[in-house]
Write an enzyme that holds these catalytic residues in place. Structure first.
Site, PDB file in Angstrom:
ATOM      1  N   LYS A  77      35.513  -7.254  11.423  1.00  0.00           N
ATOM      2  CA  LYS A  77      36.420  -6.151  11.937  1.00  0.00           C
ATOM      3  C   LYS A  77      35.743  -5.417  12.975  1.00  0.00           C
ATOM      4  O   LYS A  77      34.592  -4.770  12.869  1.00  0.00           O
ATOM      5  CB  LYS A  77      36.979  -5.265  10.949  1.00  0.00           C
ATOM      6  CG  LYS A  77      38.014  -4.303  11.339  1.00  0.00           C
ATOM      7  CD  LYS A  77      38.210  -3.003  10.422  1.00  0.00           C
ATOM      8  CE  LYS A  77      37.391  -2.162  10.791  1.00  0.00           C
ATOM      9  NZ  LYS A  77      37.268  -1.205  11.997  1.00  0.00           N
ATOM     10  N   GLU A 130      23.344  -1.040   7.816  1.00  0.00           N
ATOM     11  CA  GLU A 130      22.356  -0.626   8.633  1.00  0.00           C
ATOM     12  C   GLU A 130      23.195   0.804   9.238  1.00  0.00           C
ATOM     13  O   GLU A 130      24.357   0.912   9.536  1.00  0.00           O
ATOM     14  CB  GLU A 130      22.382  -1.512   9.803  1.00  0.00           C
ATOM     15  CG  GLU A 130      21.094  -1.159  10.818  1.00  0.00           C
ATOM     16  CD  GLU A 130      21.520  -0.239  11.865  1.00  0.00           C
ATOM     17  OE1 GLU A 130      21.505   0.959  11.633  1.00  0.00           O
ATOM     18  OE2 GLU A 130      22.124  -0.766  12.836  1.00  0.00           O
ATOM     19  N   CYS A 169      22.121   4.434  16.587  1.00  0.00           N
ATOM     20  CA  CYS A 169      21.606   4.673  15.296  1.00  0.00           C
ATOM     21  C   CYS A 169      20.439   5.163  15.410  1.00  0.00           C
ATOM     22  O   CYS A 169      19.832   6.037  14.639  1.00  0.00           O
ATOM     23  CB  CYS A 169      22.058   3.848  14.339  1.00  0.00           C
ATOM     24  SG  CYS A 169      21.452   1.941  15.143  1.00  0.00           S
ATOM     25  N   GLU A 210      22.828  13.799  11.818  1.00  0.00           N
ATOM     26  CA  GLU A 210      22.962  12.828  12.884  1.00  0.00           C
ATOM     27  C   GLU A 210      24.149  13.306  13.619  1.00  0.00           C
ATOM     28  O   GLU A 210      25.470  13.512  13.253  1.00  0.00           O
ATOM     29  CB  GLU A 210      23.183  11.565  12.458  1.00  0.00           C
ATOM     30  CG  GLU A 210      23.400  10.413  13.234  1.00  0.00           C
ATOM     31  CD  GLU A 210      23.635   9.109  13.018  1.00  0.00           C
ATOM     32  OE1 GLU A 210      24.405   8.612  12.125  1.00  0.00           O
ATOM     33  OE2 GLU A 210      22.892   7.835  13.379  1.00  0.00           O
TER      34      GLU A 210
HETATM   35  P1  NAI Z   1      32.353   4.708  10.649  1.00  0.00           P
HETATM   36  O1  NAI Z   1      31.329   4.482   9.659  1.00  0.00           O
HETATM   37  O2  NAI Z   1      33.682   5.203   9.928  1.00  0.00           O
HETATM   38  O3  NAI Z   1      32.744   3.470  11.101  1.00  0.00           O
HETATM   39  C1  NAI Z   1      32.169   2.126  11.425  1.00  0.00           C
HETATM   40  C2  NAI Z   1      33.075   1.165  10.913  1.00  0.00           C
HETATM   41  O4  NAI Z   1      33.480   1.139   9.700  1.00  0.00           O
HETATM   42  C3  NAI Z   1      34.493   1.159  11.765  1.00  0.00           C
HETATM   43  O5  NAI Z   1      34.515  -0.304  12.061  1.00  0.00           O
HETATM   44  C4  NAI Z   1      35.426   1.592  10.866  1.00  0.00           C
HETATM   45  O6  NAI Z   1      36.865   1.203  11.054  1.00  0.00           O
HETATM   46  C5  NAI Z   1      34.918   1.056   9.626  1.00  0.00           C
HETATM   47  N1  NAI Z   1      35.283   1.889   8.347  1.00  0.00           N
HETATM   48  C6  NAI Z   1      35.627   3.180   8.074  1.00  0.00           C
HETATM   49  N2  NAI Z   1      35.487   3.316   7.010  1.00  0.00           N
HETATM   50  C7  NAI Z   1      35.786   2.239   6.229  1.00  0.00           C
HETATM   51  C8  NAI Z   1      35.670   1.896   4.782  1.00  0.00           C
HETATM   52  N3  NAI Z   1      36.027   2.900   3.915  1.00  0.00           N
HETATM   53  N4  NAI Z   1      35.363   0.982   4.303  1.00  0.00           N
HETATM   54  C9  NAI Z   1      35.317  -0.164   5.491  1.00  0.00           C
HETATM   55  N5  NAI Z   1      35.124  -0.044   6.677  1.00  0.00           N
HETATM   56  C10 NAI Z   1      35.361   1.246   7.162  1.00  0.00           C
HETATM   57  O7  NAI Z   1      31.899   5.661  11.773  1.00  0.00           O
HETATM   58  P2  NAI Z   1      32.798   6.590  12.558  1.00  0.00           P
HETATM   59  O8  NAI Z   1      33.490   7.378  12.002  1.00  0.00           O
HETATM   60  O9  NAI Z   1      33.197   5.931  13.742  1.00  0.00           O
HETATM   61  O10 NAI Z   1      31.485   7.634  13.341  1.00  0.00           O
HETATM   62  C11 NAI Z   1      31.337   8.866  12.537  1.00  0.00           C
HETATM   63  C12 NAI Z   1      29.745   9.086  12.426  1.00  0.00           C
HETATM   64  O11 NAI Z   1      29.122   7.828  11.845  1.00  0.00           O
HETATM   65  C13 NAI Z   1      28.982   9.215  13.877  1.00  0.00           C
HETATM   66  O12 NAI Z   1      29.183  10.470  14.518  1.00  0.00           O
HETATM   67  C14 NAI Z   1      27.696   8.817  13.564  1.00  0.00           C
HETATM   68  O13 NAI Z   1      27.004   9.949  13.141  1.00  0.00           O
HETATM   69  C15 NAI Z   1      27.873   7.601  12.451  1.00  0.00           C
HETATM   70  N6  NAI Z   1      27.850   6.179  12.980  1.00  0.00           N
HETATM   71  C16 NAI Z   1      26.619   5.630  13.167  1.00  0.00           C
HETATM   72  C17 NAI Z   1      26.709   4.422  13.655  1.00  0.00           C
HETATM   73  C18 NAI Z   1      25.207   3.869  13.494  1.00  0.00           C
HETATM   74  O14 NAI Z   1      25.145   2.721  14.159  1.00  0.00           O
HETATM   75  N7  NAI Z   1      24.397   3.985  12.666  1.00  0.00           N
HETATM   76  C19 NAI Z   1      27.730   3.906  14.068  1.00  0.00           C
HETATM   77  C20 NAI Z   1      28.869   4.730  14.223  1.00  0.00           C
HETATM   78  C21 NAI Z   1      28.899   5.742  13.793  1.00  0.00           C
END
Ligand code: NAI
Ligand code: MG
Length: 792
Positions: A191, A265, A299, A396
């Site tokens: 996804k 990650e 990240c 973060e």
């Molecule tokens: P997120 O962790 O919600 O999204 C990442 C992925 O997970 C997306 O594809 C989303 O659709 C999916 N997702 C969301 N809820 C889920 C669930 N319950 N089960 C399975 N998949 C799910 O991150 P978001 O909301 O886009 O960003 C929020 C914060 O997260 C950012 O401000 C940042 O601090 C952090 N983040 C960190 C990342 C990294 O590479 N370490 C990448 C993206 C966000």
């Protein structure tokens, strides 16, 4: 229009926009609408959501919002494709990955422009970093596919893999997930992130054109619920996730007890440490890369600038001057340093955190130039006067916001660097190689860059520990996430090791009962348990053999404290650790008869089998004495002038709940590799047969093992294992037992996102293939990649 003379004077350059025509035409070809890519075909979308260009706020395309039915269909397609894909020769899979890499290169311009438009990151980055690294990743993993059967002998594909990726490096994260999965012979349901789905759609076309068999790669669009449907799907064998720690924690809990393999990650708050002898001009360029690359939405962004006091003022002045010169604007302008923030919600989050930082009393500084007012833009931001415990220093931010703190000594820099719950990456700046290589191992991070930052390559592992997750992506270490031990061919397999529970009868050759009440073994001493309870330990025939103390929560806490105090063990030489393991083996062999009788009395397995267990235990100790100075790291072949050193480091404090069936061998098979690699341990021995472990205190006491390296707490295995899994100062938990216990351990581990190795598989501990070796050493270590560029 500026005159040539004026341009000469200011040396300003004008806009150099990359054309969006080709990308728009590609979207138009799809009538601006994308379904899911399932089983080699596009689905017809029902409900859709919009893909938006954050630099213009314009809608780029509409995408199907994945339902549980869509996920079911994708998983079914992946399952159907699995047998044939897995059965392909390694060479044939290598050819497929190679074809994908070629396809990515062929369409690199479209991919770079599309990525820039959908995400808001600058075309310079997508063109020069994201897309080339994507191609590199597929080429590199075409190689692992080719070498799979020789380099991963005895291992096989895990099966259907569910993968969920974030929006900050949309196509690159897709490559990091799909390339190793396919190389390992798995099929995939992925996804893309809801903010940035478009390059994944272009990728679907590329694999289609490249002739990848239908169903090997399936892409389902959607939001968090769609991701959750993949995570929860019973026919998915592994989940790989990159994203926020918050969602990582949800996924850890959701998969607990399911048997799904998991790699996470997650987030970070990575330190960027500058010592007073560093080359400050290089540091400034390093900082630009660390925190303003991809608008800080990285990240592993170096978001905490830790500066030695003497140079702090000078560095901050230089940084401010550099920030004045940064160019921010249309992502498609080839001359900008910074583009747009991915989405309004992220922009809002950055604004809120910056406001909170100012409210907390930190000093905020931004350059004098102004940002475009349309679209999601945020200027580079520098905070000084930041308190180490403040929100700015701990949370973060995921935006172009740098927080600065100062330190006086190297020890202080390490303490400050490690003062977050994360452990993803770090950057160390000093002209002294001695200092750099002294600091690197002390920092809790999976990746350390010396005099450099944000270096990535397919040949080097990337990933963190603590609340930054577990597992590695890239290199040989990343491939382990996508393979599992293959069942042994029937012709070679030994008879099953399951020990039948003998019918109650007086054990003829058992020792007569002796009334001894052992204690616990904590901090090198036999310690009275906190509670006054004991449990009766009886032979299969019902004869009481002794009593074992019933350890409780308090005892576990004491044992964890002792294990922490003994962490110097991790710095002992491999030779030293080997000597002690051999010494333990020697002392065990002196008492072999006594241990064999004890095992026989407790289990009723017979004289021969009990003797065999003791002999195997002695041999096992020798195995890990042998390994203690031989489990080498690696120097990865990365395309820089320099080296990327992959170091095996101890995990730290490991809680170990042992297999009930083999009172001595089951314990030593786990404790010995953990200790050989420099970990300290809290051990819960076999619950029904704990007396071999309590007898073992005497062996430990005469073997020069430093106090606290092995602590033993007898009692209710599942209850004690849960306490260990909940404990924030325990870094990993191993559990060999029942499925319910596995579930409880995995659930509780989410508190500090500790690594777990929990299984209900019956292992034949007497079989050296199953009972010892590199699998155990991998579990006992994590790999830190230290990048050291060189040259003037
Ligand atoms: P997120 O962790 O919600 O999204 C990442 C992925 O997970 C997306 O594809 C989303 O659709 C999916 N997702 C969301 N809820 C889920 C669930 N319950 N089960 C399975 N998949 C799910 O991150 P978001 O909301 O886009 O960003 C929020 C914060 O997260 C950012 O401000 C940042 O601090 C952090 N983040 C960190 C990342 C990294 O590479 N370490 C990448 C993206 C966000
Ligand atoms: Mg978008």
């Amino acid at each position: 229009m500026a005159t040539v003379a004026e341009i000469f004077k200011t040396m300003e350059y004008g806009p150099a926009p990359e054309s969006d025509k080709e990308a728009l035409a590609w979207i138009a070809k799809h009538e601006g609408t994308f379904g899911h890519y399932i089983g080699g075909a596009w689905t017809r979308p029902a409900k859709t959501f919009d893909a938006i260009n954050p630099a213009t706020s314009k809608v780029l395309a509409r995408l199907a919002d994945g339902t549980t039915d869509d996920v079911d269909a994708a998983v079914a397609a992946a399952r159907k494709a699995l047998p044939a894909w897995k059965a392909l020769s390694p060479h044939a899979r290598a050819r497929h990955l190679y074809a994908i890499a070629r396809g990515v290169q062929k369409h690199s311009r479209l991919l770079a422009v599309l990525e820039s438009m959908d995400n808001g990151k600058s075309i310079r980055e997508t063109r020069d970093i994201d897309v080339p690294l994507v191609a590199r990743h597929f080429y590199h993993h075409a190689g692992w596919a080719q070498l799979l059967d020789t380099e991963f002998a005895g291992y096989e594909a895990i099966g259907v893999v569910g993968q969920i990726i974030p929006w900050n490096f949309p196509l690159l994260m897709l490559a990091w997930k799909i390339a190793p999965a396919l190389a390992g012979g798995n099929t995939v349901v992925l996804k893309p992130a809801e903010f940035t789905p478009l390059t994944a759609m272009a990728f679907a076309e590329i694999v289609h054109e490249a002739g990848l068999p239908p169903g090997v790669v399936n892409l389902v669009n959607g939001h968090g619920e769609t991701g959750a449907a993949i995570v929860d799907h019973p026919d998915v064998d592994k989940i790989a996730f990159t994203g926020s720690t918050e969602v990582g924690r949800i996924i850890r809990k959701a998969t607990a007890g399911s048997g799904k393999k998991l790699s996470l990650e997650l987030g970070g708050k990575s330190p960027f440490i500058v010592y007073d002898d560093a080359d400050l001009d290089s540091v400034v360029e390093g900082v630009v890369d660390a925190i303003w690359f991809n608008q800080g939405q990285v990240c592993c962004a170096g978001s905490r600038l830790l500066v030695q006091e003497g140079v702090a003022e000078r560095l901050v002045a230089k940084l401010r001057a550099r920030m004045e010169k940064l160019r921010l604007g249309s992502p498609l302008d080839k001359a900008v340093d910074m583009g747009a923030i991915v989405a309004p919600v992220q922009l809002e989050r950055i604004r809120e955190l910056v406001q909170q930082g100012m409210d907390e009393g930190a000093t905020m500084w931004q350059p004098s130039w102004s940002c475009p007012t349309e679209g999601c833009f945020y200027p580079p931001t520098l905070f000084t006067d930041v308190q180490p415990a403040s929100i700015l220093a701990q949370v973060e931010i995921f935006g172009p916001v740098l927080v600065t703190m100062t330190f006086r000594t190297p020890e202080e820099s390490v303490a400050l660097a490690n003062n977050t719950p994360y452990g993803l990456a770090a950057s160390v700046w000093t002209e002294s190689i001695n200092l750099a290589l002294d600091i690197a191992p002390k920092i809790k991070a999976g990746v350390v860059w010396v005099n450099s930052t944000n270096l990535f390559d397919a040949a080097a592992g990337f990933g963190g520990y603590r609340e930054s997750g577990f597992g590695r992506e890239g290199g040989r270490e990343g491939m382990w996430e996508y393979v599992k031990r293959a069942p042994r061919p029937a012709s070679r397999a030994k008879p099953p090791a399951a020990r039948p529970t003998p019918a109650p009868r007086p054990a003829a050759d058992a020792l007569p009962p002796i009334d001894r009440t052992p204690k616990l073994f904590i901090a090198g001493k036999q310690a009275r348990p906190d509670g006054a309870y004991t449990r009766r330990i009886v032979s299969p025939g019902g004869v009481q053999l002794g009593e074992a103390p019933e350890g409780n929560r308090k005892d576990i806490r004491n044992a964890v404290e002792a294990a922490h105090a003994a962490k110097g063990w991790g710095r002992a030489t491999g030779h030293n650790r080997a000597q002690i393991l051999y010494y333990i083996a020697e002392n065990l062999s002196v008492r072999a008869d006594e241990f064999a009788s004890r095992i026989n009395a407790m289990t009723g397995c017979g004289a021969k089998a009990s003797r065999q267990e003791v002999e195997a235990s002695i041999s096992r100790l020798f195995t890990y004495g042998a390994w203690a100075d031989k489990y080498d790291g690696a120097v990865h072949s990365v395309p820089i002038r320099g080296v990327a050193i992959a170091m095996n480091e101890p995990i730290g404090v490991i809680g170990i709940a042992c297999d009930d069936r083999y009172p001595l061998l089951g314990m030593l098979s786990l404790v010995a590799p953990a200790v050989a690699m420099g970990n300290t341990t809290i051990v819960i021995p076999s619950q029904p047969h704990p007396l071999a472990a309590t007898d073992f205190y005497g062996v430990l006491e005469t073997s020069d093992l430093p106090a606290g390296v092995i602590n033993i707490v007898t009692g209710d295995k599942d209850a004690l294992a849960k306490v260990l899994a909940e404990h924030d100062d325990v870094e990993a938990v191993w559990y060999f037992g029942a499925r319910d216990g596995v579930k409880a351990v995995e659930l509780a581990s989410a508190s500090n996102m500790k690594r777990t190795w929990a299984t209900w598989d019956d292992r034949d501990w007497l079989d050296r293939d199953a009972g010892e070796g590199r699998e155990f050493l991998r579990a006992a270590t994590h790999i830190k990649n230290i990048w050291v560029p060189y040259g003037e």
